[in-house]
Write an enzyme that holds these catalytic residues in place. Structure first.
Site, PDB file in Angstrom:
ATOM      1  N   THR A 133     -42.434 -29.325  64.478  1.00  0.00           N
ATOM      2  CA  THR A 133     -42.018 -29.285  63.075  1.00  0.00           C
ATOM      3  C   THR A 133     -42.289 -27.893  62.525  1.00  0.00           C
ATOM      4  O   THR A 133     -43.268 -27.264  62.900  1.00  0.00           O
ATOM      5  CB  THR A 133     -42.858 -30.326  62.315  1.00  0.00           C
ATOM      6  N   GLY A 163     -40.934 -39.725  58.244  1.00  0.00           N
ATOM      7  CA  GLY A 163     -42.321 -39.262  58.360  1.00  0.00           C
ATOM      8  C   GLY A 163     -42.833 -38.657  57.060  1.00  0.00           C
ATOM      9  O   GLY A 163     -42.318 -38.929  55.967  1.00  0.00           O
ATOM     10  N   ASP A 164     -43.851 -37.828  57.198  1.00  0.00           N
ATOM     11  CA  ASP A 164     -44.494 -37.218  56.024  1.00  0.00           C
ATOM     12  C   ASP A 164     -43.761 -35.985  55.515  1.00  0.00           C
ATOM     13  O   ASP A 164     -43.918 -35.613  54.348  1.00  0.00           O
ATOM     14  CB  ASP A 164     -45.931 -36.809  56.376  1.00  0.00           C
ATOM     15  N   GLY A 187     -46.881 -38.309  61.366  1.00  0.00           N
ATOM     16  CA  GLY A 187     -46.586 -38.437  59.952  1.00  0.00           C
ATOM     17  C   GLY A 187     -47.186 -39.645  59.257  1.00  0.00           C
ATOM     18  O   GLY A 187     -47.541 -39.581  58.075  1.00  0.00           O
TER      19      GLY A 187
HETATM   20  N1  ASP Z   1     -44.904 -34.788  60.848  1.00  0.00           N
HETATM   21  C1  ASP Z   1     -43.675 -35.022  61.548  1.00  0.00           C
HETATM   22  C2  ASP Z   1     -43.277 -36.471  61.385  1.00  0.00           C
HETATM   23  O1  ASP Z   1     -44.121 -37.339  61.470  1.00  0.00           O
HETATM   24  C3  ASP Z   1     -43.726 -34.722  63.010  1.00  0.00           C
HETATM   25  C4  ASP Z   1     -44.304 -33.371  63.393  1.00  0.00           C
HETATM   26  O2  ASP Z   1     -45.013 -32.755  62.620  1.00  0.00           O
HETATM   27  O3  ASP Z   1     -44.051 -32.919  64.517  1.00  0.00           O
HETATM   28  O4  ASP Z   1     -42.110 -36.745  61.233  1.00  0.00           O
END
Ligand code: ASP
Length: 267
Positions: A133, A163-164, A187
């Site tokens: 990400t 996700g977050d 997330g």
């Molecule tokens: N935070 C992201 C999610 O959960 C994934 C990531 O950070 O790689 O969608």
């Protein structure tokens, strides 16, 4: 923040835009958000499949709509109306990401794209799958800070999982009085921990420094929930924190005077 994130969205090496991870259905569903620390305005997009730059769309939602978050087909329709670049979904395809999906598609689990161990670093497939990400936090010469995050989410996600990254206060937060934060990691834990806002709260309510707040959230609050990941943060005094509880986190910074740093593992 927009330009920095767009460079990474356009690179196949990162899990955002081109090179995003695949869902269980073999699609790419993209999430992004942005927050302006001066005005506390924010924009976010979840689950879009054909918008070339999700971070640009998140900012457009902030500046050109009355809303904070749009999702799916409605968000794409808004992007079209505003003249943003729309691409064929095949634009996001990369061979590595398909291979990552194929490895776990028959299992009832989702996978972070960067949770493999150091020992596998030289495995070419695993190595490429480490890039995650993307996020950026920035301070301008007027003392304004901002944060943005863009992602494909987690490999093998199903059922429209979000996700977050597009959730203001979880994956992204900015407030000139406290800090600008962008997160990466599993997330679900970042949502439950309101991680980005938790950092801001420790600064405003508990008087912590930026580094103390980030360290407490990532190494205590997140771990207490069982969450893995990290974050980057900056404040209006140009202090920088990049904290993670995983093996590594691709990160870097640059000051206007030229001082710069890049890192992968802790040291
Ligand atoms: N935070 C992201 C999610 O959960 C994934 C990531 O950070 O790689 O969608």
């Amino acid at each position: 923040v927009l330009k920095t994130i767009q460079v990474m969205e356009e690179s196949p090496l990162f899990n955002a835009g081109k090179g995003a991870v695949f869902t269980n259905a073999g699609t790419n569903e993209l999430d992004a958000s942005f927050m302006d620390g001066k005005t506390l305005n924010a924009g976010a997009v979840a689950g879009v499949k054909d918008v070339k730059s999700p971070i640009e769309l998140a900012i457009k939602i902030m500046t050109d709509s009355e809303h904070v978050m749009l999702s799916g087909e409605g968000a794409s329709a808004f992007a079209k109306e505003k003249g943003l670049d729309i691409v064929n979904p095949s634009y996001f395809y990369t061979e590595n990401r398909i291979q990552s999906l194929q490895k776990i598609i028959n299992q009832e689990k989702t996978e972070l794209d960067h949770n493999d161990k150091k020992a596998n670093f030289y495995d070419p497939i695993i190595k490429d799958s480490k890039f995650g990400t993307v996020g950026c936090v920035a301070l301008d010469k007027f003392g304004n800070i901002a944060a943005g995050t863009s992602t494909g989410g987690m490999t093998n996600k199903r059922w429209g999982r979000i996700g977050d990254a597009p959730i203001i206060g979880s994956g992204t937060y900015a407030n000139n009085q406290t800090c600008a934060v962008s997160c990466t990691g599993s997330g679900e834990f970042f949502i439950r921990g309101n991680v980005a806002y938790d950092v801001s709260c420790l600064i405003s309510y508990a008087g912590k420094s930026l580094t103390e707040a980030c360290t407490e959230v990532v190494h205590k609050h997140l771990i207490a929930l069982g969450g893995d990941g990290g974050l980057i943060a900056v404040n209006a005094q140009a202090e920088i924190a990049m904290v993670f509880n995983t093996e590594g986190m691709y990160r870097g910074y640059r000051h206007s005077q030229g001082d710069h740093f890049i890192g992968i593992y802790e040291n």
